[in-house]
Design an enzyme around this catalytic site. Structure first.
Site, mmCIF file in Angstrom:
data_model
loop_
_atom_site.group_PDB
_atom_site.id
_atom_site.type_symbol
_atom_site.label_atom_id
_atom_site.label_comp_id
_atom_site.label_asym_id
_atom_site.label_seq_id
_atom_site.Cartn_x
_atom_site.Cartn_y
_atom_site.Cartn_z
ATOM 1 N N CYS A 139 26.426 99.562 35.691
ATOM 2 C CA CYS A 139 26.912 98.265 35.215
ATOM 3 C C CYS A 139 27.601 97.494 36.327
ATOM 4 O O CYS A 139 27.692 96.268 36.278
ATOM 5 C CB CYS A 139 27.836 98.443 34.017
ATOM 6 S SG CYS A 139 29.244 99.526 34.307
ATOM 7 N N GLU A 172 21.177 90.559 33.237
ATOM 8 C CA GLU A 172 21.314 91.928 33.729
ATOM 9 C C GLU A 172 19.970 92.639 33.645
ATOM 10 O O GLU A 172 19.358 92.710 32.583
ATOM 11 C CB GLU A 172 22.362 92.687 32.913
ATOM 12 C CG GLU A 172 22.628 94.081 33.465
ATOM 13 C CD GLU A 172 23.715 94.815 32.711
ATOM 14 O OE1 GLU A 172 24.518 95.498 33.366
ATOM 15 O OE2 GLU A 172 23.761 94.704 31.469
ATOM 16 N N GLY A 202 27.436 95.812 22.069
ATOM 17 C CA GLY A 202 28.885 95.688 21.952
ATOM 18 C C GLY A 202 29.293 94.593 20.984
ATOM 19 O O GLY A 202 30.243 94.750 20.208
ATOM 20 N N GLN A 236 13.274 101.441 30.532
ATOM 21 C CA GLN A 236 13.874 100.905 31.760
ATOM 22 C C GLN A 236 12.806 100.489 32.759
ATOM 23 O O GLN A 236 12.908 99.439 33.409
ATOM 24 C CB GLN A 236 14.790 101.952 32.389
ATOM 25 C CG GLN A 236 16.125 102.116 31.695
ATOM 26 C CD GLN A 236 16.937 100.845 31.730
ATOM 27 O OE1 GLN A 236 17.159 100.192 30.708
ATOM 28 N NE2 GLN A 236 17.389 100.460 32.908
ATOM 29 N N LYS A 266 29.393 110.419 20.175
ATOM 30 C CA LYS A 266 27.940 110.312 20.164
ATOM 31 C C LYS A 266 27.464 109.839 21.534
ATOM 32 O O LYS A 266 27.718 108.711 21.942
ATOM 33 C CB LYS A 266 27.426 109.342 19.100
ATOM 34 C CG LYS A 266 25.912 109.525 18.855
ATOM 35 C CD LYS A 266 25.246 108.320 18.246
ATOM 36 C CE LYS A 266 24.767 107.341 19.273
ATOM 37 N NZ LYS A 266 23.641 107.850 20.118
ATOM 38 N N GLY A 318 28.123 100.069 27.076
ATOM 39 C CA GLY A 318 26.703 99.829 26.894
ATOM 40 C C GLY A 318 26.383 98.361 27.046
ATOM 41 O O GLY A 318 27.108 97.615 27.720
ATOM 42 N N SER A 319 25.319 97.926 26.415
ATOM 43 C CA SER A 319 24.863 96.552 26.569
ATOM 44 C C SER A 319 25.795 95.585 25.848
ATOM 45 O O SER A 319 26.458 95.935 24.864
ATOM 46 C CB SER A 319 23.447 96.397 26.025
ATOM 47 O OG SER A 319 23.438 96.479 24.613
#
Length: 492
Positions: A288, A389, A238, A335, A180, A233-234
């Site tokens: 990242c 972040e 996670g 974003q 996905k 991902g974030s």
């Protein structure tokens, strides 16, 4: 308003068939540089679609796991050739849906082909071991076997290279995959699946589902067939995955970063500025491993900042499809809003916004998510802009008085993904590599950019710190070890 003239609809791939979602619902992907431009229409899948994909992958595993390694490798080689054959088309589509410059997109597609070839080769090197036995009638050895069904969930910032470095080692070691991609960049993910399908993957070995995480996420990680989940991902997402999986499900999570570039007084300042801009502003800061903190020695702080501002001011911002563009749009409105919010946070915290930070919305920028790269000075280590972040083109410059203080501040963070130092002193460079808390360490190189044949991953909250992505060690995540005791009859 988006224009839907001649918009192509792309389907899921389940059990070797291109199919619509069960609900029949779809969503659109738009160009972040020109939001009225619709890239394509994609399936808004739900849990039932995921269930079908999981069942197909589980069935296919029973045959694929025994397919000759050379045959699996051959398919990856063929897919790499197909990617390169259509490199220009795929690069343009990638830029159109993600926003990065065309040069960056070309590089990413090319790298993805190289990664496929790399793992095609590595798949032929999977080996067990023989062990000495106290019993002379028993031969003890190990063999490595595939896990089963692997769920691959990927982000939008590197929408083909990250999927490739997860999917390729999974397939070549005999696992089957349910993939996905991020909903902001489903087209280039579709192209990857398309070339692997065309290269000869049997039905059900690779299944492709598009849709929101809220509608598809639960069975992707909790279905009984899932033996491993690999996610980038974030950190928040996670953590939810890690809490949701079954005890026996293997998990690989590559998460957030707040990566420092340390600039010492002996550094080549022109080079240091180039590294800060490449790490902090290239890809519009949406990496990242991006440079978000620049920790600079007091003796060179003023000169460094002057050079950084001057160089940043010369960067060209615009649609990544156009020649000469160095910074494209942010990937989506969320974003853009996030970056603008953090610019305001930085100002409210007392940091000095010495350059940029504005939303660009006039003329050619009117229909895109453009922002001028931001540079903050007078940043203290505990400010939110120095701890959280942002995932955008925002650099916080932190002044320090000593090398020791620089390392302490660099490590005083919950993340530990990437870190770099600019210095001409080999002793301090070596000290930095030993004491910095990061999974990727660079000397006179940008915090961004990793080799496909080298391990990649973080420390602390940047990773599960279990299995590394990329490189030879990445293969181990997709394999389990079996120990065999083979008894023999003694010969008189």
């Amino acid at each position: 308003m988006a224009i839907e003239t001649a918009v192509q609809t792309f389907k899921n791939l389940i059990d070797g068939q291109w199919v619509d979602s069960i609900s029949g619902n779809t969503f659109i992907s738009t160009n972040p540089a020109q939001v009225t431009d619709i890239v394509g229409r994609f399936q808004a899948s739900g849990e039932e679609d995921v269930q079908q994909a999981m069942e197909a992958a589980a069935r296919a595993f029973q045959t694929w796991r025994y397919t000759a390694p050379s045959k699996r490798a051959e398919i990856l080689y063929q897919a790499a050739d197909l990617l390169e054959k259509n490199l220009e088309l795929y690069a343009e589509e990638l830029t159109r849906e993600e926003g990065k410059t065309l040069a960056s997109s070309r590089m990413e597609v090319k790298r993805s082909a190289q990664t496929l070839r790399y793992y095609a080769s590595e798949g032929l090197n999977v080996a067990g071991s023989t062990l000495p036995s106290d019993d002379p009638t028993t031969f003890v050895y190990t063999r490595k076997e595939p896990l089963g069904v692997v769920t691959v969930i990927t982000p939008w910032n590197f929408p083909i290279s990250i999927p490739v470095r997860k999917i390729a080692p999974a397939l070549v070691t005999g696992n089957t995959v349910v993939f996905k991609p991020a909903s902001d960049t489903p087209l280039i993910a579709f192209r990857l699946v398309e070339v692997l399908h065309e290269a000869g993957l049997p039905a059900g070995v690779l299944n492709f589902i598009t849709g929101s995480a809220s509608q598809t996420g639960k069975p992707l990680v909790t279905h009984p067939a899932v033996k491993a989940v690999t996610f980038t991902g974030s950190t928040g997402a996670g953590e939810k995955i890690n809490q949701s999986v079954r005890l026996s499900t293997r998990v690989q999570l590559e998460l957030g970063g707040k990566n420092p570039l340390v600039v010492l007084e002996d550094a080549d300042l022109d080079q240091a500025v180039e590294l800060a801009i490449k790490g902090g502003f290239e890809l519009t800061g949406q990496a990242c491993t991006g440079t978000s903190r620049v920790i600079v020695m007091d003796a060179v702080h003023e000169l460094f900042v002057d050079k950084l501002i001057a160089k940043t001011a010369s960067l060209t911002i615009g649609n990544g499809m156009n020649k000469g563009i160095e910074i494209g749009p942010l990937a989506n409105k969320s974003q853009l809003d996030n970056v603008l919010d953090y610019v305001n946070i930085g100002k409210s915290e007392g940091a000095g916004l010495v350059y940029g930070g504005e939303h660009l919305s006039d003329g050619e920028y009117a229909n895109g998510y453009f922002v001028k790269p931001a540079i903050f000075t007078n940043v203290t280590p505990r400010m939110r802009i120095a701890q959280e972040e942002i995932f955008g083109p925002v650099i916080s410059v932190i002044r320090v008085q000593s090398f020791k203080e620089a390392i302490e501040i660099a490590n005083d963070i919950e993340f530990g993904l990437s870190a770099a130092i600019c210095t001409t002193d080999p002793n301090r460079a070596q000290y930095f590599t030993q004491h910095i808390e990061a999974g990727v360490v660079k000397i006179n190189r940008p915090t961004t950019g990793v080799a496909y044949n080298a391990p990649f991953g973080g420390m602390k909250m940047s990773s599960t710190a279990t299995y590394r992505e990329a490189g030879r060690s990445a293969v181990d995540f997709y394999l389990q070890e079996k120990t065999i005791y083979n008894g023999t009859h003694s010969i008189e």
